[in-house]
Write an enzyme that holds these catalytic residues in place. Structure first.
Site, PDB file in Angstrom:
ATOM      1  N   LYS A   1       0.870  -1.151   0.047  1.00 23.36           N
ATOM      2  CA  LYS A   1      -0.053  -0.094   0.068  1.00 23.36           C
ATOM      3  C   LYS A   1       0.744   1.311  -0.037  1.00 23.36           C
ATOM      4  O   LYS A   1       0.469   2.082  -0.456  1.00 23.36           O
ATOM      5  CB  LYS A   1      -0.958  -0.022   1.113  1.00 23.36           C
ATOM      6  CG  LYS A   1      -1.965  -0.902   1.104  1.00 23.36           C
ATOM      7  CD  LYS A   1      -3.262  -0.730   2.185  1.00 23.36           C
ATOM      8  CE  LYS A   1      -4.584  -1.405   2.147  1.00 23.36           C
ATOM      9  NZ  LYS A   1      -5.439  -1.114   3.241  1.00 23.36           N
TER      10      LYS A   1
ATOM     11  N   LYS B   1     -13.280  -2.908  -6.377  1.00 23.29           N
ATOM     12  CA  LYS B   1     -13.993  -1.534  -6.675  1.00 23.29           C
ATOM     13  C   LYS B   1     -12.929  -0.393  -7.227  1.00 23.29           C
ATOM     14  O   LYS B   1     -13.379   0.537  -7.798  1.00 23.29           O
ATOM     15  CB  LYS B   1     -14.524  -1.053  -5.258  1.00 23.29           C
ATOM     16  CG  LYS B   1     -13.541  -0.922  -4.274  1.00 23.29           C
ATOM     17  CD  LYS B   1     -13.526   0.543  -3.712  1.00 23.29           C
ATOM     18  CE  LYS B   1     -12.578   0.877  -2.934  1.00 23.29           C
ATOM     19  NZ  LYS B   1     -11.292   1.807  -2.926  1.00 23.29           N
TER      20      LYS B   1
ATOM     21  N   LYS C   1      -8.384  -9.914  -8.958  1.00 24.32           N
ATOM     22  CA  LYS C   1      -9.522 -10.079  -7.939  1.00 24.32           C
ATOM     23  C   LYS C   1     -10.636  -9.012  -8.244  1.00 24.32           C
ATOM     24  O   LYS C   1     -10.133  -7.919  -8.920  1.00 24.32           O
ATOM     25  CB  LYS C   1      -9.113  -9.645  -6.597  1.00 24.32           C
ATOM     26  CG  LYS C   1      -9.408 -10.725  -5.729  1.00 24.32           C
ATOM     27  CD  LYS C   1      -8.641 -10.422  -4.027  1.00 24.32           C
ATOM     28  CE  LYS C   1      -9.758 -10.491  -3.062  1.00 24.32           C
ATOM     29  NZ  LYS C   1      -9.289 -10.321  -1.944  1.00 24.32           N
TER      30      LYS C   1
END
Ligand code: TRP
Length: 335
Positions: free
Chosen positions: A111, A201, A198
């Site tokens: 991240k 969103k 995957k």
């Protein structure tokens, strides 16, 4: 005694991947154990958030969870920031967790990417807050995706070290080390455009996912356009090897109809996607339409959502505050 805790970030609308991967499990678990579920807004601000968008995201996530089948009478559902114990316990546990432990966390590395120096300190200590979420309730079981396994290991390590450091003088185990309940691989939902990614969103293409707000026509159109290969479906699972997109659609059919892959292939083997896709779209619409309808009815009802959050937070506090009081005694803040 079994007690379940899990959290989900208020990241805008839910998609089919969230539903089949996590939420459906939560709905099922409500009947099997005492369940505590939180919309983890404290975790959300570890990366930049626009306040108005975050506010709406929290409301919509609560509405979506209820729409998907969580019953605020049968589980405890609340936004994390409403229960101050999470942040307070996280501080104490930051003094238990070791820098070396956090340095091994792969999600922080992913991240923070290339700009590690520019990442928030909160992003670095994110897994300690996650441990506090779980331990504040002395939760024993934590349903999470495969990607959260390492954070759960850390929560166990923190629980064990805290017990070792303070248990003897406190006179008992303070935290049961929590067990992860990892979602099955059958419910790993992949992108409709790329069977190796995957469903997410954050994928720039809306065609890659089915949102819980998509209407029947949109769902049918997305499934129709989903990437596949030219071959017919095999009649046995081995025939899906190397066919990521076909595997994903068969998985979806299996998950939505509560059948195994083998059963789906026994019924649909030999079919081309021209026949299989409409059948899949039909079951998807049948499953999602009631959820979408409930979501749309609830998402703008601010006072109903507020009542759910307030009551959930009250019930959560009733469990977590005595745990924090034990922690205060154990470390020596109070007698
Ligand atoms: N980190 C989890 C995720 O991204 C969300 C989360 C926060 C969580 N606190 C938790 C999950 C506690 C389980 C238990 O999915």
């Amino acid at each position: 005694m079994k007690r379940v805790f899990s959290g989900i970030q208020p990241t805008g609308n839910l998609h089919l991947g969230n539903y089949l991967g996590a939420i459906r499990n939560w709905v099922r678990m409500q009947d099997e154990a005492e369940c505590i579920f939180s919309v983890v807004d404290l975790h959300a601000i570890t990366v930049a958030q626009d306040p108005a968008t975050l506010r709406r995201g929290i409301r919509e996530m609560v509405a979506a969870l209820i729409a998907a089948g969580l019953d605020p009478e049968r589980c405890i559902l609340f936004p994390q920031s409403r229960v101050r114990v999470h942040a307070e316990l996280a501080w104490v546990l930051m003094c238990t967790a070791r820098v070396g432990w956090l340095n091994r966390m792969t999600q922080f590395k992913e991240k923070s990417g290339k700009d590690r120096e520019g990442a928030s300190v909160g992003l670095y200590t994110y897994p300690v807050l996650q441990a506090a979420d779980i331990l504040a309730y002395r939760a024993t079981h934590v349903p999470v995706g495969e990607d959260q396994k390492q954070h759960l290991e850390l929560a166990r390590d923190i629980a064990i070290k805290f017990n070792n450091d303070f248990g003897p003088s406190f006179g008992g185990e303070l935290f049961p080390p929590p067990e992860p309940v990892i979602e099955g691989p059958a419910t790993r939902v992949m992108s409709l455009r790329d069977g190796s990614a995957k469903m997410s969103k954050s994928d720039p293409s809306d065609q890659s996912r089915i949102n819980l707000t998509d209407d029947a026509d949109t769902i049918a159109a997305k499934i129709k356009r989903a990437k596949t290969d030219p071959e017919a479906l095999p009649s046995e699972p081995a025939g899906l090897a190397g066919r990521a997109e076909a595997t994903n659609l068969v998985n979806l059919m299996a998950a939505l109809t509560d059948r195994s892959i083998a059963q789906v292939l026994a019924d649909h083997g030999g079919q081309g996607f021209g026949a299989f896709k409409p059948a899949l779209a039909d079951v998807m619409v049948a499953k999602l339409a009631p959820i979408t309808a409930r979501f749309n009815a609830l998402k703008d009802d601010a006072s109903a959502i507020e009542a759910i959050c307030a009551r959930g937070a009250d019930r959560a506090r009733a469990i977590a505050e005595p745990v924090l009081a034990d922690v205060h005694r154990a470390v020596g803040f109070t007698a």
